[in-house]
Design an enzyme around this catalytic site. Sequence first.
Site, PDB file in Angstrom:
ATOM      1  N   HIS A 166       0.809  -1.219   0.000  1.00 30.56           N
ATOM      2  CA  HIS A 166       0.000   0.000   0.000  1.00 30.56           C
ATOM      3  C   HIS A 166       0.845   1.273   0.000  1.00 30.56           C
ATOM      4  CE1 HIS A 166      -4.043  -1.736   0.559  1.00 30.56           C
ATOM      5  NE2 HIS A 166      -3.337  -2.761   1.003  1.00 30.56           N
ATOM      6  N   ASP A 373       3.551   9.543  -1.142  1.00 34.68           N
ATOM      7  CA  ASP A 373       2.374   8.841  -0.656  1.00 34.68           C
ATOM      8  C   ASP A 373       2.133   7.681  -1.612  1.00 34.68           C
ATOM      9  OD1 ASP A 373       0.142   8.362   0.899  1.00 34.68           O
ATOM     10  OD2 ASP A 373      -0.494  10.462   0.882  1.00 34.68           O
TER      11      ASP A 373
HETATM   12  P1  ADQ Z   1      -2.721   6.556   4.669  1.00 27.36           P
HETATM   13  O1  ADQ Z   1      -1.311   6.977   4.798  1.00 27.36           O
HETATM   14  O2  ADQ Z   1      -3.464   6.412   5.911  1.00 27.36           O
HETATM   15  O3  ADQ Z   1      -2.861   5.209   3.835  1.00 27.36           O
HETATM   16  P2  ADQ Z   1      -4.696   7.932   2.850  1.00 27.36           P
HETATM   17  O4  ADQ Z   1      -4.717   7.066   1.656  1.00 27.36           O
HETATM   18  O5  ADQ Z   1      -4.759   9.357   2.513  1.00 27.36           O
HETATM   19  O6  ADQ Z   1      -3.378   7.718   3.726  1.00 27.36           O
HETATM   20  O7  ADQ Z   1      -5.913   7.573   3.770  1.00 27.36           O
HETATM   21  C1  ADQ Z   1      -6.210   8.315   4.906  1.00 27.36           C
HETATM   22  C2  ADQ Z   1      -7.662   8.075   5.351  1.00 27.36           C
HETATM   23  O8  ADQ Z   1      -7.843   8.691   6.619  1.00 27.36           O
HETATM   24  C3  ADQ Z   1      -8.672   8.688   4.423  1.00 27.36           C
HETATM   25  O9  ADQ Z   1      -9.746   7.818   4.233  1.00 27.36           O
HETATM   26  C4  ADQ Z   1      -9.121   9.957   5.152  1.00 27.36           C
HETATM   27  O10 ADQ Z   1     -10.427  10.352   4.890  1.00 27.36           O
HETATM   28  C5  ADQ Z   1      -8.981   9.564   6.586  1.00 27.36           C
HETATM   29  N1  ADQ Z   1      -8.725  10.754   7.410  1.00 27.36           N
HETATM   30  C6  ADQ Z   1      -7.751  11.635   7.280  1.00 27.36           C
HETATM   31  N2  ADQ Z   1      -7.846  12.598   8.221  1.00 27.36           N
HETATM   32  C7  ADQ Z   1      -8.907  12.301   8.973  1.00 27.36           C
HETATM   33  C8  ADQ Z   1      -9.523  12.883  10.145  1.00 27.36           C
HETATM   34  N3  ADQ Z   1      -9.043  13.955  10.763  1.00 27.36           N
HETATM   35  N4  ADQ Z   1     -10.593  12.279  10.645  1.00 27.36           N
HETATM   36  C9  ADQ Z   1     -11.080  11.172  10.075  1.00 27.36           C
HETATM   37  N5  ADQ Z   1     -10.566  10.586   9.009  1.00 27.36           N
HETATM   38  C10 ADQ Z   1      -9.478  11.124   8.461  1.00 27.36           C
HETATM   39  C11 ADQ Z   1      -1.942   4.245   3.257  1.00 27.36           C
HETATM   40  C12 ADQ Z   1      -0.941   4.823   2.273  1.00 27.36           C
HETATM   41  C13 ADQ Z   1      -1.691   5.573   1.203  1.00 27.36           C
HETATM   42  C14 ADQ Z   1      -2.684   4.654   0.507  1.00 27.36           C
HETATM   43  C15 ADQ Z   1      -3.558   3.944   1.530  1.00 27.36           C
HETATM   44  C16 ADQ Z   1      -4.430   2.863   0.895  1.00 27.36           C
HETATM   45  O11 ADQ Z   1      -0.030   5.670   2.933  1.00 27.36           O
HETATM   46  O12 ADQ Z   1      -0.782   6.107   0.261  1.00 27.36           O
HETATM   47  O13 ADQ Z   1      -3.518   5.429  -0.329  1.00 27.36           O
HETATM   48  O14 ADQ Z   1      -2.766   3.323   2.519  1.00 27.36           O
HETATM   49  O15 ADQ Z   1      -3.672   1.965   0.146  1.00 27.36           O
END
Ligand code: ADQ
Length: 729
Positions: A166, A373
């Site tokens: 991921h 990311d």
């Molecule tokens: P993450 O690094 O966690 O995931 P991301 O893909 O952006 O990053 O997902 C974050 C999730 O957290 C999103 O669904 C977002 O809505 C939620 N979120 C963020 N801030 C929030 C808040 N304050 N309150 C509630 N929810 C919040 C890892 C990898 C990514 C990859 C994913 C999936 O780092 O690059 O996209 O896995 O493979």
Amino acid sequence: MSRLLIVSNRLPVTVHAEQGDVSVVPSAGGLVTALRGPHERHGGLWLGWPGDLERLTEEQRRDVEERLEQLGAVPVHLTSAEVSRYYDGFSNGVLWPLFHYLVEKLHLDARHDWESYRAVNERFADAIVARYRPGDRVWIHDYQLTLVPAMLRRRIPDARIGFFLHIPFPAAEVFRILPWREQVLRGMLGADVVGFHTTSYRYHFVYSAARVLGLDPELETLAYEGRRVRLGAYPVSIDVDEFVRLARDEEVRAEARRIRERAQGRKIVLGVDRLDYTKGIPRRMLAIERFLEREPELRSKVRFIQLAVPTREKVDAYADFRRVVNELVGRINGSYGTLDDVPIHFLHRSMPMADVVALYLAADVMMVTPLRDGMNLVCKEYVASRIDDTGVLVLSEFAGAAAELIEALQVNPHDIDAVASTIQRALVMSPSEQRVRMQALRRRVVTHDAHRWSHCFLNDLERASGAPPAVGSARRREGAPQLNTIASARSAPSLIVMLDYDGTLVPLAAMPELAQPDEELITELRELAARPRTQVHVVSGRPREDLERWLGELPISLHAEHGFFSRAAPGEPWVALRDAALDWKPKVRERLQGFVDRTAGSFIEEKMVSIAWHYRNADPELASQMAREVPAELDEALREHDLELIPGRKVLEARLRGVNKGVIVPRVLATMGPDAVAIALGDDRTDEDLFAALPPTALTIHVGGGESSAAFQLPDPASARRLLRALVA
Ligand code: ADQ
């Protein structure tokens, strides 16, 4: 359809314990939603860590386990020491920063963390083995579990195993820093399908495997230990329907209106991230500061909202990081705040998804500017929520999503001036441009949602073969078991054993002259030749001198330069197959010398009737590109002189057409009766000619990975030599 076993570090559930009551609630999130369908449809299991249950009473724990069982969830328990070493220490203290190119954040000495990482990965493999049923598909997720595929492969060789990463897979130059690089690559290559978000992560993986393990760099499938590992790019996504539903929800829309009203006509620029140092928050703050400094008349017209979810607070790098962000926000608000307002509203907390969507609906501009990311889902969530096709997405080039979301305003998050100008550009973008861009973004996000992601991966996994079953020490590609076959060869009236040398009897060496035989090999060949009614032939591409020097004393036949020269017994002369013109050699030598000059580590090996260019020790990326250019460069000489260019293992050899290992077969067979059994072993493309020339009754054995027409396969020279000893015993 077969069952699906999903394996991830965390189970997709949240365990709450309040007073006497425990509850186990499935967690939300795109990944969980994407996998829930296949998980439920195929009566599968989900294996992972349920979180820390140490504070629960015995009875509560039993209760939790029962409820997990009902959800098809299998807990893999971790002690707090393991969480600190395997998870905080190695996964998040080593792999996470390295794979995100943040080398300065790496733990200095992580040996004990590595040990724990390995042990916990083994425990996950144990848990899978305990639940596995023949026919199951296993899908393992992410950087915390890179070793599990190979651990599982060892224990269930024919399991169908998928692995998805991921996070980014970094460029080979960065990946090679990892002291455990070889174990991590071999771990992942235990799978049948290895998935990445983008083709560039896949490319980096391929060239890391080429450099570290010496594999041939093929982009879509790697030949590895006799299997073919499929590599795919499957961009992960979100549950679009859920975001559209929330975006239409009246309460969510009312909340969005309230957020806008509170902004009093100011435009809203939003950031939503885990408070992780990869997400680029400090640089984003500096860009905001630069913007405020440069655009005094816009200062009172915008509000920045940054929502940051607390994360990994036990890892040192994160605690320090939080302080840095707080200080920056404080400084900027101190400089540009007024009695009425501050420019940056910073919220350090998690929020229900409905509230996050209300923010998405309220925001005129969404800033997603991670330094790196794997994919980034926030940008896709924003796009999915903008059902009226307005809003501007500012997106980092270094998010995996940038490969798909081309119509966003893409920025280099390290370039603070450029990000500041992009904020300005986004704020003044015309509604018509916003619409054109957002429509294109929405089309892509809607069609490439999370369901499609899991569907594509599982489709490829379905088609992947799983390792063919091993029978005894050699594997038959088709037909009867091998142990019987060896026994029948041993009892044959007479036996002809034809052996390639390099890569078959001895491992391939960095330089041809380093591959001399060990004493045991000499003894083994002598004993084989002493067997009654047995002929032994070594058939090699090497020059006569090497074979004479290393094997000359043995009572066996030697065939040099792919059978162009043969010597029947010690002391007898070498006989050439025919006359050969050699006037082509200077031209071919000169052309190949050009490739040597441009490809450090490659070299020419010149024999009597052939010239070979070896590139085993060269940079694999450069060498494979050069190797593709050789045929065109030699084309004219090859045609003019009736030569062939033969690809071997990291070698290209120009030689006279029609001289190949197959030419000796009729001669050799003629010396034995019709009831003789022939056994041939070889590892290379040139051995295929030998296999092809032998009668169908012959026992042909390919040593090593890759394609072959041979009936059997053995993994390496060591197992080939065990087979020779079995013939003697
Ligand atoms: P993450 O690094 O966690 O995931 P991301 O893909 O952006 O990053 O997902 C974050 C999730 O957290 C999103 O669904 C977002 O809505 C939620 N979120 C963020 N801030 C929030 C808040 N304050 N309150 C509630 N929810 C919040 C890892 C990898 C990514 C990859 C994913 C999936 O780092 O690059 O996209 O896995 O493979």
